[in-house]
Structures are given as C-alpha cells and as structure tokens.
Write an enzyme that holds these catalytic residues in place. Sequence first.
Site, PDB file in Angstrom:
ATOM      1  N   ARG A 102       0.354  14.818  12.495  1.00 34.43           N
ATOM      2  CA  ARG A 102       0.769  14.539  11.108  1.00 34.43           C
ATOM      3  C   ARG A 102       0.982  15.842  10.294  1.00 34.43           C
ATOM      4  O   ARG A 102       0.346  16.082   9.278  1.00 34.43           O
ATOM      5  CB  ARG A 102      -0.260  13.657  10.395  1.00 34.43           C
ATOM      6  CG  ARG A 102      -0.691  12.418  11.144  1.00 34.43           C
ATOM      7  CD  ARG A 102       0.333  11.330  11.214  1.00 34.43           C
ATOM      8  NE  ARG A 102       0.677  10.708   9.973  1.00 34.43           N
ATOM      9  CZ  ARG A 102       0.015   9.673   9.424  1.00 34.43           C
ATOM     10  NH1 ARG A 102      -1.046   9.230   9.994  1.00 34.43           N
ATOM     11  NH2 ARG A 102       0.424   9.141   8.283  1.00 34.43           N
TER      12      ARG A 102
ATOM     13  N   LYS B 209       0.851  -1.206   0.000  1.00 37.05           N
ATOM     14  CA  LYS B 209       0.000   0.000   0.000  1.00 37.05           C
ATOM     15  C   LYS B 209       0.878   1.245   0.000  1.00 37.05           C
ATOM     16  O   LYS B 209       0.656   2.168  -0.785  1.00 37.05           O
ATOM     17  CB  LYS B 209      -0.873   0.009   1.244  1.00 37.05           C
ATOM     18  CG  LYS B 209      -1.530   1.357   1.567  1.00 37.05           C
ATOM     19  CD  LYS B 209      -2.444   1.316   2.766  1.00 37.05           C
ATOM     20  CE  LYS B 209      -1.735   1.578   4.065  1.00 37.05           C
ATOM     21  NZ  LYS B 209      -1.421   2.985   4.369  1.00 37.05           N
ATOM     22  N   ASN B 210       1.910   1.245   0.842  1.00 40.23           N
ATOM     23  CA  ASN B 210       2.694   2.474   1.035  1.00 40.23           C
ATOM     24  C   ASN B 210       3.733   2.700  -0.058  1.00 40.23           C
ATOM     25  O   ASN B 210       4.360   3.751  -0.096  1.00 40.23           O
ATOM     26  CB  ASN B 210       3.340   2.474   2.420  1.00 40.23           C
ATOM     27  CG  ASN B 210       2.286   2.683   3.497  1.00 40.23           C
ATOM     28  OD1 ASN B 210       1.125   2.966   3.188  1.00 40.23           O
ATOM     29  ND2 ASN B 210       2.666   2.516   4.740  1.00 40.23           N
TER      30      ASN B 210
ATOM     31  N   ARG C 219      -8.609  -0.413   4.845  1.00 38.11           N
ATOM     32  CA  ARG C 219      -7.769   0.529   4.089  1.00 38.11           C
ATOM     33  C   ARG C 219      -6.426  -0.086   3.751  1.00 38.11           C
ATOM     34  O   ARG C 219      -5.796   0.292   2.778  1.00 38.11           O
ATOM     35  CB  ARG C 219      -7.521   1.793   4.925  1.00 38.11           C
ATOM     36  CG  ARG C 219      -8.774   2.565   5.231  1.00 38.11           C
ATOM     37  CD  ARG C 219      -8.464   3.825   5.977  1.00 38.11           C
ATOM     38  NE  ARG C 219      -7.385   4.569   5.315  1.00 38.11           N
ATOM     39  CZ  ARG C 219      -6.900   5.707   5.772  1.00 38.11           C
ATOM     40  NH1 ARG C 219      -7.375   6.214   6.895  1.00 38.11           N
ATOM     41  NH2 ARG C 219      -5.948   6.331   5.135  1.00 38.11           N
TER      42      ARG C 219
HETATM   43  C1  EPZ Z   1       4.171   7.166   6.183  1.00 36.20           C
HETATM   44  O1  EPZ Z   1       3.384   8.198   6.738  1.00 36.20           O
HETATM   45  C2  EPZ Z   1       3.293   5.933   6.124  1.00 36.20           C
HETATM   46  N1  EPZ Z   1       2.143   6.196   5.247  1.00 36.20           N
HETATM   47  C3  EPZ Z   1       2.829   5.566   7.531  1.00 36.20           C
HETATM   48  O2  EPZ Z   1       2.090   4.371   7.437  1.00 36.20           O
HETATM   49  C4  EPZ Z   1       4.059   5.303   8.401  1.00 36.20           C
HETATM   50  O3  EPZ Z   1       3.635   5.032   9.722  1.00 36.20           O
HETATM   51  C5  EPZ Z   1       4.960   6.550   8.385  1.00 36.20           C
HETATM   52  O4  EPZ Z   1       5.313   6.882   7.025  1.00 36.20           O
HETATM   53  C6  EPZ Z   1       6.254   6.337   9.167  1.00 36.20           C
HETATM   54  O5  EPZ Z   1       6.955   5.242   8.637  1.00 36.20           O
HETATM   55  C7  EPZ Z   1       2.305   6.093   3.914  1.00 36.20           C
HETATM   56  O6  EPZ Z   1       3.392   5.800   3.423  1.00 36.20           O
HETATM   57  C8  EPZ Z   1       1.085   6.344   3.069  1.00 36.20           C
HETATM   58  P1  EPZ Z   1       6.193  10.658   8.136  1.00 36.20           P
HETATM   59  P2  EPZ Z   1       3.936   9.732   6.706  1.00 36.20           P
HETATM   60  O7  EPZ Z   1       6.037  11.893   7.324  1.00 36.20           O
HETATM   61  O8  EPZ Z   1       4.695   9.947   5.461  1.00 36.20           O
HETATM   62  C9  EPZ Z   1       6.671  14.093  11.326  1.00 36.20           C
HETATM   63  C10 EPZ Z   1       0.257   2.958   7.760  1.00 36.20           C
HETATM   64  O9  EPZ Z   1      -0.165   2.435   8.796  1.00 36.20           O
HETATM   65  N2  EPZ Z   1       6.543  15.055  10.204  1.00 36.20           N
HETATM   66  O10 EPZ Z   1       7.384   9.787   7.915  1.00 36.20           O
HETATM   67  O11 EPZ Z   1       2.773  10.621   6.984  1.00 36.20           O
HETATM   68  C11 EPZ Z   1       5.355  13.376  11.622  1.00 36.20           C
HETATM   69  O12 EPZ Z   1       4.557  14.152  12.498  1.00 36.20           O
HETATM   70  C12 EPZ Z   1       0.690   4.403   7.783  1.00 36.20           C
HETATM   71  O13 EPZ Z   1       0.362   2.384   6.653  1.00 36.20           O
HETATM   72  C13 EPZ Z   1       6.732  16.408  10.443  1.00 36.20           C
HETATM   73  O14 EPZ Z   1       6.983  16.823  11.570  1.00 36.20           O
HETATM   74  O15 EPZ Z   1       4.895   9.733   7.961  1.00 36.20           O
HETATM   75  C14 EPZ Z   1       5.813  12.101  12.281  1.00 36.20           C
HETATM   76  O16 EPZ Z   1       6.032  12.346  13.665  1.00 36.20           O
HETATM   77  C15 EPZ Z   1       0.406   5.058   9.116  1.00 36.20           C
HETATM   78  N3  EPZ Z   1       6.630  17.286   9.403  1.00 36.20           N
HETATM   79  C16 EPZ Z   1       7.174  11.822  11.615  1.00 36.20           C
HETATM   80  O17 EPZ Z   1       7.544  13.034  10.955  1.00 36.20           O
HETATM   81  C17 EPZ Z   1       6.357  16.880   8.127  1.00 36.20           C
HETATM   82  O18 EPZ Z   1       6.277  17.723   7.205  1.00 36.20           O
HETATM   83  C18 EPZ Z   1       7.117  10.720  10.583  1.00 36.20           C
HETATM   84  O19 EPZ Z   1       6.069  11.042   9.683  1.00 36.20           O
HETATM   85  C19 EPZ Z   1       6.155  15.489   7.898  1.00 36.20           C
HETATM   86  C20 EPZ Z   1       6.265  14.602   8.950  1.00 36.20           C
END
Ligand code: EPZ
Length: 422
Positions: free
Chosen positions: A122, A22-23, A402
Amino acid sequence: MDKFKILGGGPLSGEIRISGSKNAALPILAATLLANSPVTLTNVPQLKDITTMNSLLSSMGVKINGDASNGYVLDSNDITDFTAPYDLVKTMRASILVLGPLLARYGVANVSFPGGCAIGSRPVDIHLRGLEAMGAKIEIDGGYIRATIANSSSRLKGTHFLMDTVTVGGTENLLMAAVLADGKTVLENAAREPEIVDLANMLVAMGAKIEGIGTSSLTIEGVESLHGCTFNVMPDRIETGTYLVAAAATRGRIKLMATSATYLEAVIFKLEEAGARIETGDDWIALDMLGKRPKAVSLKTAPYPAFPTDMQSQFMAMNAVAEGVSHITETIFENRLVQVSELNRMGAHITLEGNTALVTGVERLSGAPVMASDLRASASLVIAGLVADGETLIERIYHIDRGYEAIVAKFQSIGGSVTRVK
Ligand code: EPZ
C-alpha cells in the site's frame, strides 16, 4: 477478543437497509478541513473507521457535533494541530487523506507514514509525487511525512500530473489539494470509483470548480476558499454487493433498500451469470436465486468500472459452493488471496497459481475455526460459514467491524445465524 459464531443454514431471505458508503465518507470527512464554514453530513455509516477519522479530525481541532442518525456537523475553522499521529494512522491507513486538505488550506501537514497491511504494501508514492508537483516540500522524518509549501506564497500551484498507477486514495488526495491551489490542475489517469464522484460532488457543493467528474481526466480550477455545505453520503456499493453475494451463495432471495444498482454493473453482471434474477429500482435492488445453486463465475479485478477488488473474496466464497470450476484473478493488490487457505480449511477446493485462484465448487462446506485477515476476507468467511454444515468460529473480527455497520443484526434479520461471542 470477540469472535463470530456462525451456524450453517438455509437460504437467506428478507429485506435490509444498506448504510452509507465507508469509502465515500472517509475522504468526505477529510475534505471538511477545506471549508471555512460548517459542513453537515448525513448517511454517514456507524463504523470503527469513521470513529477513527472523527477522532483524528477532533485531535486537530475540528469541532464535530451531531451523530450518525441525525447527521454530523463539522467545523474546521479553529485548527490548532496539523498532525495525524502514528497511533491513529496505524489503525487506519485512510488517515493519509488529511494530507492534501491540510496542505491546501494551511500549507503544512505532518502525517505518520502509513504502513502496509494484510493485502499489500500500500505505498503512497503517487500521493507524494503529485503534491510535490504542486509545489509541496515533502520530507520523511521519524516515520512521518512532513509536508510544507516550498515557495514563499502560502498556496499550492496548479499542475498537470499523470498518475502512473490508477489510485483511489491518490486521486482523492490530489483532488482535495487542487481545489484550493493557485491556477489550473489536470489529473490524468485518475481513478473513476463512484466514491471519488461523491467526493467531487461535495467539493463542488462547497464551491470548487471541477470538470471531468467520473472520468479519468480531472480538470480543477483552484479557488481562494471553500464554504460549508450539506451533503448526503452515497450508499455503500460494497456492502450492497456483499449481501447480494451472501444471498446468492445460500440460494436465497433478498431485497436491499436505500441503495442503487448504478455503480454495481460489473457485480450485477456476474451475479446474473451465476443464475441470479435481479430486479432494480431507484433506491433498491432485489436478487432471487429461485432456490437454485449458483453457477461458478470467473472474474478478474481491475479499477472501476471493471470488477471491484473489494468484491473478490466474497465471490470466491460463492464460487466455493457453486456448480463448476472458476478462476479468480486479483490484479490490484499483491496479497489479497489470503482467504484461500481459510476457505480450504472449510472444505473448499481452491488452488493458487500466482495471482489467480482456481476454485472447484463443492455442494457444502464444513464449519471450522478460521481467522479473518482483512475486511473483505472476513466477509467471505461469514458467507462461507452460512453455507457450511455445523459451526464456524471466526477470530479477529475487528476487521469486519471497520466496514460493515450492524452486520450481526442485518444477517440475523434475513435468517443468517451469526452471533458475536466473547
Ligand atoms: C481504496 O484504497 C479503498 N479504501 C480500498 O478499499 C480499495 O480496495 C482500493 O481503493 C482499490 O479500489 C478506501 O477508499 C478507504 P489504491 P487505496 O490507492 O486508495 C497502488 C476496503 O476494503 N498504489 O487505489 O489505498 C497500490 O499499491 C478497502 O474498503 C501505488 O502504487 O487503494 C495498489 O496496488 C481495502 N502508489 C493500487 O495502487 C500509490 O501512491 C490501488 O491502490 C497509491 C497506490
């Protein structure tokens, strides 16, 4: 509202086929906006989130033919609309991934500002700051991110940008923006998740010039245009891990096909520590608990290649019935330990101290009505239901649809008593 009814039982055993990731599929679908000729994608999983992304792309004018079993063909040559509307984005945050490609190819994007969700706020500040560093003008207006290219020319400019938090989506958005930018872009402190490697490999197949794939420093030489390609989406490593942990928690044995151990080192290491015997091949992984109760394993989530946050709640369910005490620390999201209260309703002994859960294993849980809060917490409740005495009813299972293709059929095929009830 559908629910899952689960009857606790014995060890899971048998063989199932793992679906496409999915990701990986979500950013890869968004990336088809960059191609000036059709892209064919195979091994795309049949999931609600994929349907949502396809609806979003179609609403912009992307022509999508084919289906999950024969492959999708996407043609984004007649884009008429550059908007990701609120009613779609609110159901799937990953819609933000069209922002980079739309800006890079068309110089304009209107994407509804993604809200938070159960696991955390997020934010997308790094996505936006990186695009501004590439010359985008970003305004937030009426709940929408309105992005245009500031300078007169219609292209983003290469830049040297450091992401102060490792972000999967941020790295993906900026990578997709950089491939058509004018000049060289270097993305420092980039996320290294395997799904980003898959996206980068597809972009290269479309003619992009990317160095450092799989490392935390990506160097992209922008090109004028990208052509279509045929690409096979990688297997879902989190779906793979979820079934491995379910087999371990139930003292069973399982063989997973069409998947790879390559990207699951941290998870496999922890399962072996829990007493599992693991064998792997080019496209399969087998786990056998030899009928033994798993040993409790402590873990701390962190960006790849460390232990993945998307596997944390599944291991918590296994630890709840494991031998011994363990602690689980969640460092990525501020609210991803919500399943603790639901597991305790089922007789687990878990206490919370900040972002660490202390789990004291018990022999068996007891079935109860529980509520899913996010995709992976739902999976942990299914695992808990399989090792509980009696019946467990899980509400709000739209979360699970999902991210887990055919989960009821897959669990039933390995002896798990999981049924969907109205
Ligand atoms: C991706 O989400 C995945 N989703 C998530 O999987 C996964 O848990 C996550 O990466 C971490 O591995 C998809 O790929 C569609 P991040 P993403 O941006 O990209 C902070 C699942 O269950 N951050 O790596 O949204 C954020 O708050 C889902 O399949 C900022 O501060 O995660 C978090 O604490 C859930 N500013 C950390 O980074 C930003 O601009 C990691 O978030 C972006 C992120």
